[in-house]
Scaffold this motif. Sequence first.
Motif, short mmCIF file in Angstrom:
data_model
loop_
_atom_site.label_atom_id
_atom_site.label_comp_id
_atom_site.label_asym_id
_atom_site.label_seq_id
_atom_site.Cartn_x
_atom_site.Cartn_y
_atom_site.Cartn_z
N ILE A 1 0.86 -1.18 0.00
CA ILE A 1 0.00 0.00 0.00
C ILE A 1 0.89 1.23 0.00
O ILE A 1 1.73 1.39 0.90
N ARG A 2 0.75 2.08 -1.03
CA ARG A 2 1.70 3.19 -1.17
C ARG A 2 1.25 4.49 -0.56
O ARG A 2 0.24 4.69 -0.12
N LYS B 1 10.44 7.92 1.47
CA LYS B 1 9.32 7.47 2.29
C LYS B 1 9.65 6.07 2.83
O LYS B 1 9.89 5.14 2.04
N PHE B 2 9.72 5.93 4.14
CA PHE B 2 10.01 4.62 4.73
C PHE B 2 8.72 3.80 4.85
O PHE B 2 7.66 4.34 5.18
N TYR B 3 8.86 2.52 4.58
CA TYR B 3 7.72 1.61 4.66
C TYR B 3 7.87 0.63 5.82
O TYR B 3 8.99 0.23 6.16
N SER B 4 6.73 0.28 6.38
CA SER B 4 6.72 -0.77 7.40
C SER B 4 6.56 -2.10 6.67
O SER B 4 5.84 -2.20 5.68
N TYR B 5 7.25 -3.10 7.14
CA TYR B 5 7.26 -4.40 6.46
C TYR B 5 6.90 -5.48 7.47
O TYR B 5 7.56 -5.63 8.49
N THR B 6 5.83 -6.18 7.20
CA THR B 6 5.42 -7.26 8.11
C THR B 6 5.27 -8.54 7.32
O THR B 6 4.70 -8.54 6.23
N LEU B 7 5.80 -9.60 7.89
CA LEU B 7 5.83 -10.87 7.16
C LEU B 7 5.11 -11.93 7.99
O LEU B 7 5.36 -12.06 9.18
N PRO C 1 3.03 2.46 4.33
CA PRO C 1 3.84 3.60 4.78
C PRO C 1 3.98 3.59 6.31
O PRO C 1 3.02 3.33 7.03
N LEU C 2 5.21 3.87 6.75
CA LEU C 2 5.49 3.84 8.19
C LEU C 2 5.17 5.19 8.83
O LEU C 2 5.06 5.29 10.05
#
Lengths: 408, 234
Positions: free
Chosen positions: A407-408, B23-29, B147-148
């Motif tokens: 999701i951007r 833009k930093f992203y949150s990453y969940t696995l 997006p974080l």
Amino acid sequence: MTTLKDYEKIIDKKDIKQIESLASLSKGKKVIMVNSTKDGGGVSEILHRLVPLINELGICCEWKVISGNNGFFNITKNIHNALQGKRIKFLDEDLKKYIEVNKKNAESLKLDADIVIIHDPQPLPLIEFYKKSKAKWVWRCHIDISKPELNLWKFLKNYLVKYDASIFSMAKFSQKLPHPQYLIAPSIDPLSDKNRELKKSIVNDVLKKFNIKRDKPIILQVSRFDSFKDPIGVIKAYRLVKKEINCRLILAGGLAGDDPEGETVLEEVRKEAGDDPDINILLLKPKSDIEINALQRVADVVIQKSLKEGFGLTVTEAMWKAKPVIGGEVGGITIQLYNHRTGFLINSIEGAAYRIRYLLNRPSVSRKIGNSARDFVSHNYLITGHLRNYLALFYIMENPDKDIIHIR
Amino acid sequence: MILYSFESNVNIYKMKKARKKFKFYSYTLLISPTGQKASNLREFLNILEQAEDRVIFHHLYQSHIRYDQKIGEFPSDYANWVAYELEDIALAEKLANFNPYDYKTVNEARKVLIEIIEEYIWDLPTIPWARPGSEFYFSSATTIVIPLGIEASDLKEFRDALDNIPDSSLYFHFYESRKIKKEKKYDDLSKWIENNFKKNELVKKIRGIDFYFFSVGETRKKLISILDSELKKV
């Protein structure tokens, strides 16, 4: 009540940020958790802490419990044991009763949610008695079902295939199923009475209450009185150690509401211990969390000599308190204890005795392993990580066919 | 104290702004076991040949997110299993030296991996087995990238953000992002610096990090140290 912000004292703020971002994806959704007891055992402990946190994040989460009489829980205890590999033959009438009690519960339990999460085998057949709706049903299995008793497994599978997904604590517990399976490890809450830091005076009060002296090294096993936890094996290991090192053994545990077998095991344990003044058998009341916390903090070595184990949260609790832990090489204990690094795995009474002596004779190694264990738990098995995984699951259940949801 | 504050303000004033914010992203696995397991090296090889790309991808690349020397000294699930469960250290060493990021696609990496194991098996008198319960369990994973809420418009903000993003976020931007698009060779971080600032030396230093052999935490320390040195020059 504990809030998410309180965890900033324990985990990094950046991890809280990640949890909030994920929760925003499922805001306004409704989730219902169903299990078979409010008190006793790891599952209810987790739900007591997890459910309020999910609600705090704007996702409505309810927790419902099925009811049944002793007869029902005797059957489900056998089902539990057979799923963990014990060879038990079930009478048709027992299985019929198991289904009937679930049917009766279905009449009174309103499970109107976006996601329904059914914990363990006791309420597994509930799905049969609800009309197909948009709700996603997930079976959350907390026990080791890597080698279930075949006939029972075939019977339960009829219900399980109706679910939209299953969750297991470890990959080795997973089975061939027609729906997606996910891995979510259970967790401990570092702020609960069972795990928070305790003042010395509280610890001393607990020792006084149970009449425990700190005059010699303490070996501790905390677990329900259950044959799979092998308390008799622990006493035998202690006796081997006692030949070389003067030590004390504490076996502390309670009896869970859904486990009628406990009292028989407790009696066997008392018989095995005889009149040894250095063996303390403590039958704890439900909610003896501070007592357990204090006992774990005074132990020199903690043992969890399980022969079968779902995950082994008592191992996690002791590791969090920076204690060296020795555990049976079964179930989830194998992904917590790594020899010489975060603890020791053992496969026999002799192995348990040897590792207890190894640790009692090397206090600096014990300290190093204990510190490493605490660090390992903080990265992997705290409730905040557990919460994050559930939040991910809630969103993934709405998008089951995607590998990456960006999701951007 | 006052002097430091003054200097710090001057630095901020001089800091060049990027054309496009990072833009930093949150990453969940969330891991999904496939139900497949290998008890010995031959079975392991057979499953490697047939498994979906997403399974190979998970164990070769995504497993790095949980790489922690406390539980295994090698940077991949495969090497650790071979070392600790099959107790075949020679093969574990070969697998530890195999860097999957050297290959453009998951399938290319898979082929080379299979070659390494096949060649090794060729000379073995017996096939190594794992004890029951210690088999290799294959999994894939579903990831959520959102997006974080942390952005950087200059190098100072960028460096500060590295203190405030979770490990998983750093893994995404510095490791996995190299593999998401096939044409992508470099990490998100050095690409942003390259596209927004004339800092070839800095970019070169970041790209010189031997990231596959570091845990994400160690990589974070390296990155911060490189950026701190750069910011001192401003």
